[in-house]
Design an enzyme around this catalytic site. Structure first.
Site, PDB file in Angstrom:
ATOM      1  N   ARG A  71       0.852  -1.187   0.000  1.00 12.57           N
ATOM      2  CA  ARG A  71       0.000   0.000   0.000  1.00 12.57           C
ATOM      3  C   ARG A  71       0.889   1.238   0.000  1.00 12.57           C
ATOM      4  O   ARG A  71       1.977   1.222   0.574  1.00 12.57           O
ATOM      5  CB  ARG A  71      -0.862   0.040   1.266  1.00 12.57           C
ATOM      6  N   TYR A 211      -1.296  -3.768  -6.800  1.00 10.86           N
ATOM      7  CA  TYR A 211      -1.067  -4.533  -5.573  1.00 10.86           C
ATOM      8  C   TYR A 211      -2.122  -4.311  -4.497  1.00 10.86           C
ATOM      9  O   TYR A 211      -2.446  -3.176  -4.152  1.00 10.86           O
ATOM     10  CB  TYR A 211       0.306  -4.198  -4.983  1.00 10.86           C
ATOM     11  N   GLY A 212      -2.608  -5.393  -3.927  1.00  7.08           N
ATOM     12  CA  GLY A 212      -3.403  -5.396  -2.693  1.00  7.08           C
ATOM     13  C   GLY A 212      -4.360  -4.246  -2.510  1.00  7.08           C
ATOM     14  O   GLY A 212      -5.184  -3.959  -3.375  1.00  7.08           O
ATOM     15  N   GLY A 213      -4.236  -3.602  -1.375  1.00 10.44           N
ATOM     16  CA  GLY A 213      -5.142  -2.533  -0.988  1.00 10.44           C
ATOM     17  C   GLY A 213      -5.195  -1.379  -1.982  1.00 10.44           C
ATOM     18  O   GLY A 213      -6.154  -0.610  -1.993  1.00 10.44           O
ATOM     19  N   LYS A 220      -9.524  -1.805   1.610  1.00 11.68           N
ATOM     20  CA  LYS A 220      -9.197  -0.602   2.379  1.00 11.68           C
ATOM     21  C   LYS A 220      -9.929   0.636   1.833  1.00 11.68           C
ATOM     22  O   LYS A 220     -10.392   1.475   2.592  1.00 11.68           O
ATOM     23  CB  LYS A 220      -7.690  -0.368   2.372  1.00 11.68           C
ATOM     24  N   HIS A 240     -11.336  -1.090  11.362  1.00 12.41           N
ATOM     25  CA  HIS A 240     -10.208  -1.965  11.031  1.00 12.41           C
ATOM     26  C   HIS A 240     -10.082  -3.005  12.155  1.00 12.41           C
ATOM     27  O   HIS A 240      -9.150  -2.944  12.955  1.00 12.41           O
ATOM     28  CB  HIS A 240      -8.946  -1.103  10.919  1.00 12.41           C
ATOM     29  N   SER A 262      -1.496  -2.659  11.442  1.00 18.63           N
ATOM     30  CA  SER A 262      -0.962  -3.692  10.550  1.00 18.63           C
ATOM     31  C   SER A 262       0.291  -4.316  11.191  1.00 18.63           C
ATOM     32  O   SER A 262       1.034  -3.636  11.882  1.00 18.63           O
ATOM     33  CB  SER A 262      -0.595  -3.074   9.196  1.00 18.63           C
ATOM     34  N   ALA A 263       0.479  -5.619  10.928  1.00 22.54           N
ATOM     35  CA  ALA A 263       1.652  -6.366  11.418  1.00 22.54           C
ATOM     36  C   ALA A 263       1.673  -6.565  12.928  1.00 22.54           C
ATOM     37  O   ALA A 263       2.731  -6.641  13.544  1.00 22.54           O
ATOM     38  CB  ALA A 263       2.965  -5.727  10.952  1.00 22.54           C
ATOM     39  N   CYS A 264       0.496  -6.633  13.553  1.00 19.68           N
ATOM     40  CA  CYS A 264       0.430  -6.922  14.991  1.00 19.68           C
ATOM     41  C   CYS A 264      -0.309  -8.227  15.253  1.00 19.68           C
ATOM     42  O   CYS A 264      -0.730  -8.496  16.381  1.00 19.68           O
ATOM     43  CB  CYS A 264      -0.233  -5.780  15.745  1.00 19.68           C
ATOM     44  N   GLY A 265      -0.521  -9.046  14.217  1.00 19.12           N
ATOM     45  CA  GLY A 265      -1.058 -10.394  14.432  1.00 19.12           C
ATOM     46  C   GLY A 265      -2.574 -10.501  14.468  1.00 19.12           C
ATOM     47  O   GLY A 265      -3.115 -11.352  15.180  1.00 19.12           O
ATOM     48  N   ASP A 287      -9.956  -8.697   9.404  1.00 18.65           N
ATOM     49  CA  ASP A 287      -9.417  -7.361   9.098  1.00 18.65           C
ATOM     50  C   ASP A 287     -10.420  -6.219   9.250  1.00 18.65           C
ATOM     51  O   ASP A 287     -10.037  -5.143   9.670  1.00 18.65           O
ATOM     52  CB  ASP A 287      -8.869  -7.366   7.656  1.00 18.65           C
ATOM     53  N   ARG A 379       1.882 -11.971   0.072  1.00 14.98           N
ATOM     54  CA  ARG A 379       0.513 -12.202   0.542  1.00 14.98           C
ATOM     55  C   ARG A 379      -0.085 -13.503   0.022  1.00 14.98           C
ATOM     56  O   ARG A 379       0.307 -14.002  -1.036  1.00 14.98           O
ATOM     57  CB  ARG A 379      -0.385 -11.056   0.048  1.00 14.98           C
ATOM     58  N   TYR A 504       0.371 -15.947  20.991  1.00 11.39           N
ATOM     59  CA  TYR A 504      -0.355 -16.945  20.185  1.00 11.39           C
ATOM     60  C   TYR A 504      -1.484 -17.610  20.984  1.00 11.39           C
ATOM     61  O   TYR A 504      -2.316 -16.919  21.557  1.00 11.39           O
ATOM     62  CB  TYR A 504       0.620 -17.965  19.580  1.00 11.39           C
ATOM     63  N   GLY A 505      -1.507 -18.962  21.045  1.00  7.06           N
ATOM     64  CA  GLY A 505      -2.599 -19.685  21.698  1.00  7.06           C
ATOM     65  C   GLY A 505      -2.763 -19.314  23.171  1.00  7.06           C
ATOM     66  O   GLY A 505      -3.863 -19.392  23.732  1.00  7.06           O
ATOM     67  N   GLU A 506      -1.664 -18.872  23.798  1.00  7.47           N
ATOM     68  CA  GLU A 506      -1.734 -18.508  25.228  1.00  7.47           C
ATOM     69  C   GLU A 506      -2.546 -17.222  25.425  1.00  7.47           C
ATOM     70  O   GLU A 506      -2.974 -16.925  26.543  1.00  7.47           O
ATOM     71  CB  GLU A 506      -0.326 -18.343  25.824  1.00  7.47           C
TER      72      GLU A 506
HETATM   73  C1  OXD Z   1      -3.157  -3.842   6.318  1.00 10.55           C
HETATM   74  C2  OXD Z   1      -3.751  -5.010   5.644  1.00 10.55           C
HETATM   75  O1  OXD Z   1      -2.155  -3.294   5.829  1.00 10.55           O
HETATM   76  O2  OXD Z   1      -4.729  -5.562   6.177  1.00 10.55           O
HETATM   77  O3  OXD Z   1      -3.695  -3.433   7.352  1.00 10.55           O
HETATM   78  O4  OXD Z   1      -3.273  -5.402   4.575  1.00 10.55           O
HETATM   79 MN    MN Z   2      -5.531  -4.468   7.757  1.00  9.99          MN
END
Ligand code: OXD
Ligand code: MN
Length: 595
Positions: A71, A211-213, A220, A240, A262-265, A287, A379, A504-506
């Site tokens: 993005r 690409y993507g978004g 988005k 979001h 983004s990128a926080c799991g 998302d 992705r 994760y699972g915890e």
């Molecule tokens: C982001 C996505 O960047 O979901 O937040 O791709």
């Molecule tokens: Mn997102």
């Protein structure tokens, strides 16, 4: 389908105008069928844009131009009538001027290509919370991805009828096939990207990127930027947020929505496998959430999407086995590495790279080069229904009732594992102060704190001060049952720089406490910043974690928090007309931390 199959006069007029401007050789209306998808995939295989993945039925491999991999926030614009309406966190341009500039770009941009008309629905077709969009694109890759990410095709045109409303989404890769010019595997105009939103007109014009978004405009651009404006105007919320269902061993179920930058799991949390015996997590979305008050006073949420557009690197049988099972078939992989026998590979997949690996740049992989085999933003695009833990209600057009809303970010210090807001306005305050440390995957310095309120900074289609007002107003509605709000932080580190919490699972242990708080049985103790789990309230059975680590995870260090306050104040003050209520909440917090 032929253009004449469209019997919506306004839609037909708009398509005709766009055809005149973009000058495609042909126009094709997508019906969304499997036969159509097969035909289009065949074309990409023949042209070299797609490679077949023998190891994954119905799956394809694509690789982008190295200049078109993510993005592009710098080239993203909110062209509302007035600059104040876009606010200080968005790029703004005058809509008329921007249209003029873009018209020159789009003029003849589809020559030598077909314009595909994609009718798509965000949310179950015809549902009370759903909305329709029409994307015009010259990219087959976009058509095939949109078919996974949205409900797409003839059924949507039927639902639209002769006069239904729709969001106008125009997209061109900006690489016309003028005489003598050959196509590329990934056509784009890498140096001239524009991702432009016209909120009043409910329109999106995206140029230059595939690409993507940037190009899958339902995600988005529509479901967040344009939808956030529609939601403000119509009294609902476009967020979001992931949505998950959690069931306790007695079979009682609750739904939770959660916003993380983004990128926080988010995808990992949405598909979490609980380590606590008897607990179950099911996925509604990973998302985006569209939410509104139901007639029974509860907040209901739908996932407007139909698939996952997930980050591949870091996804493994350890980190997210459900995602790994989701992408076994019918998936498009972009910018991952590929194996000679027709499979995929990426950093963090959980096993060593096989011999003969080809990188996302189509080069032989050299582990000594220090360069990754897969792009960090590689992705997968996969159908949501393939997720083994998809929630039975994920397609309920009325949505699922939300008991709790979580915010979170990546913070090495300051923010405890979990704390609870006192009420709705405190919850909105928590959302407004969301911040996260940047990772190596994003551009800019690593570990720097970025304020990302509600994880919506790049996705809010209007002035964020007005967005906070909207959230506060939503909570003032009478006769509604407020969900509870939480702030979580899985990423706190000790002095040696090691993560204190296994994650994760915890994380199910934290979800269990939240569940029990919603049931009215979980114990809490008040702190300066909100309610923390009372001693013993967090179920740690079977978890090897030191008392010291737990203490650190649940400590509110007043000094650290006070060090954050000036940054928050500067951020709040950067808006005109910032809600007084949230400013007072900041003073309240500061006072409590000082006593
Ligand atoms: C982001 C996505 O960047 O979901 O937040 O791709
Ligand atoms: Mn997102």
């Amino acid at each position: 389908m032929h253009l004449d199959s469209i019997n919506h006069p306004k839609l037909r007029t708009w398509i005709d105008e766009m055809v005149q401007m973009c000058m495609p050789d042909d126009v094709y209306v997508c019906d969304g069928s499997q036969e159509e998808a097969n035909r289009l995939s065949e074309r990409l295989l023949r042209s070299g844009s797609f490679k077949k993945l023998e190891k994954r039925p119905g799956s394809f491999y694509a690789f982008s131009d190295p200049g078109d991999v993510a993005r592009v926030e710098n080239n993203t614009y909110i062209c509302s009538r007035f600059r104040e309406e876009a606010g200080p966190t968005n790029n703004w341009a005058d809509p008329q001027e921007m249209k003029g500039e873009l018209m020159q770009r789009f003029f003849g941009s589809m020559r030598g290509r077909t314009m595909y008309v994609i009718p798509f629905s965000m949310g179950p077709i015809g549902g009370p919370l759903s909305h329709i969009g029409i994307e015009l694109t010259d990219s087959i890759y976009v058509v095939l991805n949109m078919r996974i990410m949205t409900r797409m095709g003839s059924k949507v045109l039927e639902a639209l009828g002769r006069d239904g409303t729709f969001v106008k989404c125009l997209h061109s890769v900006g690489y016309p096939l003028t005489p003598g010019r050959h196509d590329k595997p990934w056509p784009c105009d890498a140096n001239n990207k524009y991702i432009v939103h016209f909120p009043e007109e409910r329109a999106i014009w995206s140029y230059g990127s595939g690409y993507g978004g940037n190009a899958l405009l339902g995600k988005k651009c529509f479901a967040l930027r344009i939808a956030s404006v529609m939601a403000r105007d119509q009294g609902w919320l476009a967020e979001h947020m992931l949505i998950l269902g959690i069931t306790n061993p007695e079979g009682k179920k609750r739904y939770i929505a959660a916003a993380f930058p983004s990128a926080c799991g988010k995808t990992n949390l949405a598909m979490l496998v609980p380590t606590l015996p008897g607990w179950k997590v099911e996925t509604v979305g990973d998302d985006i959430a569209w939410m509104r008050w139901g007639e029974d006073g509860q907040l209901y949420a739908i996932n407007p999407e139909y698939g996952y557009f997930g980050v591949a690197p870091g996804t493994s049988m350890q980190s997210n086995p459900n995602a790994m099972k989701t992408i076994e078939k019918n998936t498009i992989f972009t910018n991952v590495a590929r194996t000679p026998d027709g499979d995929v590979w990426w950093e963090g997949i959980g096993y060593d790279p096989p011999e003969g690996l080809i990188t996302w740049l189509q080069e032989p992989y050299d582990p000594k080069s220090g360069k990754p085999a897969a792009h960090p933003n590689a992705r997968f695009t996969a159908p949501a229904k393939q997720c083994p833990v998809i929630d039975p209600a994920w397609e309920d057009p009325n949505g699922v009732p939300i008991s709790a809303i979580l915010f979170g970010g990546r913070r090495a210090g300051t923010v405890p594992l979990v704390h609870e807001a006192m009420d709705w306005s405190h919850g909105v305050f928590m959302g407004a102060i969301v911040s996260s440390e940047t990772t190596a995957a994003a551009s800019g310095a690593v570990g720097q704190l970025r304020r990302d309120p509600f994880a919506m900074l790049p996705f809010c289609g209007y002035n964020m001060a007005d967005y906070f007002h909207h959230w506060l107003r939503m909570g003032e509605r009478t006769g509604v049952k407020h969900p509870k709000f939480y702030y979580v932080n899985w990423f706190r580190k000790n002095k040696e720089g090691k993560f204190l919490w296994p994650g994760y699972g915890e994380n199910s242990r934290v979800l269990k406490w939240i569940f029990e708080r919603c049931e009215g049985i979980g114990k809490a103790q008040e702190s300066a910043i909100g309610n923390l789990p009372a001693p013993g309230a967090l179920d740690l059975t079977g978890l090897k974690i030191s008392e010291e680590a737990m203490k650190e995870l649940l400590t509110v260090n007043a000094e650290e928090w006070l060090a954050d306050i000036p940054g928050i104040r500067v951020f709040f003050n950067s808006f005109d007309d910032f809600p007084e209520q949230l400013m007072e909440r900041l003073d309240w917090l500061e006072k409590r931390l000082k006593t």
